[in-house]
Design a protein around this motif. Structure first.
Motif, PDB file in Angstrom:
ATOM      1  N   LEU A 157       5.129   3.818   1.918  1.00  0.00           N
ATOM      2  CA  LEU A 157       6.447   2.928   1.738  1.00  0.00           C
ATOM      3  C   LEU A 157       6.820   2.752   0.264  1.00  0.00           C
ATOM      4  O   LEU A 157       7.973   2.907  -0.258  1.00  0.00           O
ATOM      5  N   LEU A 158       6.018   2.667  -0.719  1.00  0.00           N
ATOM      6  CA  LEU A 158       6.087   2.883  -2.093  1.00  0.00           C
ATOM      7  C   LEU A 158       6.918   3.645  -2.667  1.00  0.00           C
ATOM      8  O   LEU A 158       7.952   3.381  -3.415  1.00  0.00           O
ATOM      9  N   PRO A 159       6.974   5.352  -2.376  1.00  0.00           N
ATOM     10  CA  PRO A 159       7.058   6.125  -2.575  1.00  0.00           C
ATOM     11  C   PRO A 159       8.497   6.402  -1.812  1.00  0.00           C
ATOM     12  O   PRO A 159       9.746   6.834  -2.738  1.00  0.00           O
ATOM     13  N   VAL A 160       8.496   5.972  -1.033  1.00  0.00           N
ATOM     14  CA  VAL A 160       9.944   5.500   0.340  1.00  0.00           C
ATOM     15  C   VAL A 160      10.944   4.667  -1.422  1.00  0.00           C
ATOM     16  O   VAL A 160      11.939   5.457  -1.613  1.00  0.00           O
ATOM     17  N   LEU A 161      10.589   3.787  -1.675  1.00  0.00           N
ATOM     18  CA  LEU A 161      11.167   2.619  -2.294  1.00  0.00           C
ATOM     19  C   LEU A 161      12.203   3.547  -3.620  1.00  0.00           C
ATOM     20  O   LEU A 161      12.413   3.082  -4.203  1.00  0.00           O
TER      21      LEU A 161
END
Length: 531
Positions: A291-295
């Motif tokens: 999730l953090l990489p996607v953001l």
């Protein structure tokens, strides 16, 4: 301009105090790395936050009859006290429940992603409790994971680290009343991850240092098809969704936690980090690795990152004496930060689960007294009796010093490797420090025979060697003010004050330098490390 090393640690939910498992997981290990890098001259930004809007906070509030914001505020204060007492020093701690600036930033990010079509509405099944008249999401619903069948709650499985949509939980029940949960259709906002497949695959394969279990998780996710992640839910607790058509929904806590990391670094005010290291338990790995990489992708960021992932530290099993596990603050008050930090770093569940034991913690304290503190107290006593309490004007030497010096120089290199982000190994760091102290204690015992204690003076043979042996030990002690500080900062600073040297220097062989000759030592009245 290259920015600092960015170190993150999973934000804990403010539904309770920290227990020793939290310290054994991300926090003390991340602080160890932070301290080592800073001492080495590397700029660091060490960030975390608190998961104030986690559903577990609302569940706790319902059970104790208090408002969720009161529960979150109380435990925020307790968690901050635990971090302070354990010597974990952050550059930034984001408290969503107490930061209107963060809430505004989060709502702007969320609305922008919705406007860009990255967040989409879906109507799917969501558990509902008729008795409580409440939609069940996150900690409000219990059941079995649809992927691994482990018991848990909705949203994220802490066993296999895969997300669930709450509606696909097996044997779902209401966490509050225990009643059967009935699945009903509910329209929510989702973040489809499949459009990010190629960028995530590239990220996972190139430049993302991941332990094998996390690699296997990411491969399974890719093979099964990346899910659509629910990022909103109906409820009263949390940040209101800033998207028209969802007036009674709140931003999902997992989305908020990932966004919290971006906010904590403040990309709009500083250069992008030169490197990033994420510390988390495996149960929280999805948030950090997916999730953090996607953001980050949605904001045009692509950073080299490493992941330091720990397994659970088992707390529910009683030890041999039947003592139940206690909270971190209780253990800190009883044993001190040096003992507790050293213990959790040595026992850290890196690749397998380990179990907490009161007896093992007491043994750690006893080891510090029997090795570290015994050697240092004898050294201070010898300098007081033989040199009037001042550092002798002599070059380090004594019987076996050349061999010990070579071993200590190798120990410095081993410590740099164990402390560094590329091969971080807290257990190895503790073992190397212990061996260095044991070698110094053995050296002290061998060279004690140079002193004629019966006559209170140095014997004719070897009289010049005795001050040199004391200077050698003082050089080792001075090195420990730098070498041991990432593990036991309180004791290292106490030792530096006793020696009259500056604490927290680089972990190098150059630290093996005795204090200035003629300077007076000021040993503490009690133990140097622990208490």
């Amino acid at each position: 301009m290259t920015g600092p090393v960015w170190i993150t640690a999973t934000p804990p939910a403010t539904d309770g105090e920290l227990h020793i498992g939290h310290l054994a997981g991300p926090y003390v290990a991340a602080d160890m790395l932070s301290r080592y890098l800073r001492a080495d001259g590397t700029p660091v930004r060490f960030t975390t936050g608190t998961s104030d809007h986690d559903s577990s906070v609302e569940v706790r509030s319902l059970r104790v009859g208090r408002k969720p914001d009161e529960v979150a505020a109380g435990y925020r204060e307790a968690i901050a006290a635990d971090w302070l007492s354990s010597g974990v020093e952050f550059d930034e701690i984001v408290h969503p429940g107490a930061s209107t600036a963060f809430v505004g930033w989060l709502r702007e990010l969320y609305a922008r992603m919705a406007a860009e079509g990255l967040l989409v509405p879906r109507t799917r099944l969501l558990p509902h409790c008729a008795s409580c008249e409440r939609w069940l999401h996150g900690a409000h619903v219990t059941g079995n994971c649809p992927h691994c069948d482990a018991p848990g709650s909705g949203g994220m499985c802490h066993e296999c680290a895969r997300p669930n949509d709450c509606g696909d939980l097996l044997d779902a029940r209401c966490a509050r009343c225990g009643g059967e949960a009935r699945a009903r259709r509910c329209r929510r906002l989702y973040l489809p991850l499949e459009p990010f497949r190629e960028r995530l695959a590239e990220f996972w394969d190139d430049g993302a240092g991941m332990p094998p279990r996390l690699v296997a998780l990411c491969r399974r996710l890719a093979e099964d098809g990346l899910p659509e992640l629910a990022v909103s839910h109906p409820g009263e607790w949390g940040v209101p969704v800033p998207v028209e058509g969802f007036p009674e929904q709140r931003v999902d806590a997992c989305f908020e936690a990932a966004a919290l990391h971006l906010y904590g670094y403040a990309f709009d005010r500083r250069a992008e980090p030169g490197h990033t290291v994420h510390f988390c338990g495996f149960g929280h790995a999805f948030c950090h690795a997916v999730l953090l990489p996607v953001l980050m992708f949605t904001r045009g960021l692509k950073l080299p990152q490493d992941f330091v992932v720990n397994e659970p530290y088992v707390l529910d099993a009683r030890d041999a004496e039947g003592e139940p596990p206690v909270w971190a603050l209780d253990l800190l008050a009883e044993h001190g930060s040096d003992t507790l930090r050293r213990h959790v770093l040595r026992e850290r569940p890196t690749a397998r689960r380990t179990a907490f034991s009161h007896e093992e913690l007491r043994r750690t304290r006893a080891e510090l007294d029997a090795t570290w503190n015994r050697w240092l107290s004898r050294l201070f006593a010898a300098v007081r009796e033989e040199c009037g309490g001042v550092v002798p004007d002599a070059e380090p030497g004594g019987a076996g010093w050349p061999t010990l010096l070579r071993r200590l120089e190798r120990a410095a290199e081993d410590l740099r490797e164990a402390y560094g982000p590329l091969a971080l190994d807290p257990r190895r760091a503790v073992a190397v420090l212990d061996e260095a102290v044991r070698c110094a204690a053995d050296f002290a015992d061998v060279n004690a025979h140079l002193h004629d204690r019966d006559r209170g003076r140095a014997p004719t043979t070897g009289g010049d060697e005795r001050p040199r042996a004391l200077a050698a030990q003082l050089a080792v002690a001075a090195a420990l003010t730098a070498w041991a500080r990432p593990v036991m900062p309180e004791g290292a600073d106490r030792l530096a004050a006793a020696l009259g040297v500056t604490p927290g220097g680089p972990v190098t062989a150059a630290a093996l330098c005795a204090p200035r000759p003629g300077s007076r030592l000021a040993p503490p009245s009690g133990p140097v490390f622990g208490f």
